[in-house]
Design a protein around this motif. Sequence first.
Motif: not given
Length: 498
Positions: A345-366, A410-417
């Motif tokens: 039920k936590m939307d902002y938590l989802q945004c925080v996880i997304k932003e953490g992964l955006r700045l620090h992806p586990a695999a930076p090179l695919l 994290p707010e940049r991901h609010i409403g993001s697809n």
Amino acid sequence: MEMILVSLCLATFLSLLFLKPLLERITPTKRKLPPSPWWSLPVIGNLHQLGPNTHRSLHSLSLRYGPLMLLHLGRVPVLVVSCPEVTHDIVKTHDLKFANRQDLKAIGIYMKGGRDIIFAPSGEDWKNMKSLCMMHLFNNKMVRSFEKLREEEIKVITKKLEEACSSSSSVNLRKLLMTLTNDIMCRIILGRKYNSEEGGIDIKNLVVTLHECFGKFFVGDFIPSLAWIDRISGVDAKMEDINNKLNGFLDSVVQEHADREESSDFVDMLLSIQKDQTKRFGLDRGDIILILKDMFFAGTLTNFSVLEWTMTELMRHPECMKKLQDEINSVSAHNSNVTEKEVEKMDYLQCVIKEGLRLHPAAPLLSRISTEDIKLKGFDIAAGTQVLINASSILRNPAIWGHDAEEFKPERHIGSNSEFIGNDSKFLPFGAGRRVCPGLGFSIVLSKLTLANLVKRFNWRVTVGPGEDDKPDLAEASSGIDVRRKFPLIVFPSLVHA
């Protein structure tokens, strides 16, 4: 004379007419290649232009030579992609032509001719292997079935943190999170914990060392004539030793499971699939061990790295920490641990996880490799070209994410697809297409639950008392194929409601 000249001209014309198709076939046409750095040296090519953090070096080069750049690393042509448009072409439009990975020395040692999900070449066997695992192991029902187990292990670490609070002692959050993810993976996959504290083999350290070996530079992969350097340096032997230890351990675990009747974990499931004669695709002992290795390889370090980086960013941005804490408390108002049902039920938590992964992806090179000649944005890409999608560069591109792309917001991901599964080529934290990480469902659920409990129950500092520089650093380690913090995250927790 005139007749002779006319005859010669006619013969020449007819000869050219018939020879033209043959000449076109045997004479190479000039190909249009992507731009390359001009400073390429004999034998090593552009290898000297790569620093310890490869994704950073490639990003710097792409700023000069463009988002589609061709390098020569020794004898290997490497296409570096740093824009979502071409990434979409590779992972979506032409996914089948880029579904394989390069045949590297480390992969050969890891697989030993077997079939796995992460590194095996695309084909019918790989497709069946992945479908089998998605159907029986990685589906939503299986993810939910381990809810109680995850919550139990979260309680173990919150208890340790409470003890640290009472004694005002520091905590190595990296070590704690790594132990958490390893214990959960062991219980889900193998049925019980395996670590030095439990009196067994420390599988966590084996997996960490294996990751580091994959991040080592094998000279023979790029300059075959100098492959002897890998043997002299000992990098071959170290990889073989760690891989053999992990294989031996997992083989003994599989044998233990084969000798018992009850069924409760992933090993039991794999053994039951192996025994099922109705399946069109059969598993042998080597396949099972490789699948288990894949799960530890992709699951343990990825999960803890995401959590460590996200906690780092939250401590650097107390306003985000407070906003997340308020959301968690509004949903989970009791004094006990946050549950998975509440986390959803936590939307902002989802945004925080997304932003953490955006700045620090586990695999930076695919990594991919082209299996046939193809054109990308008007450039000719030859079969056998290695492709490196610089996800880190795309995820920090100001043209995509705005002028504050380097900031944790994290707010940049609010409403993001944009979703974790990689349906949007500008957000690929777990890859995309055929090579998307099959275990991302496990990873996201664990990350949300852990982060919610850490933030709800505790306040965090990196020093004992207040200070001007009371923020953790962002230095990146240069070892391994993932990007971890260079230094462990040492923190001083305190109870929120103390």
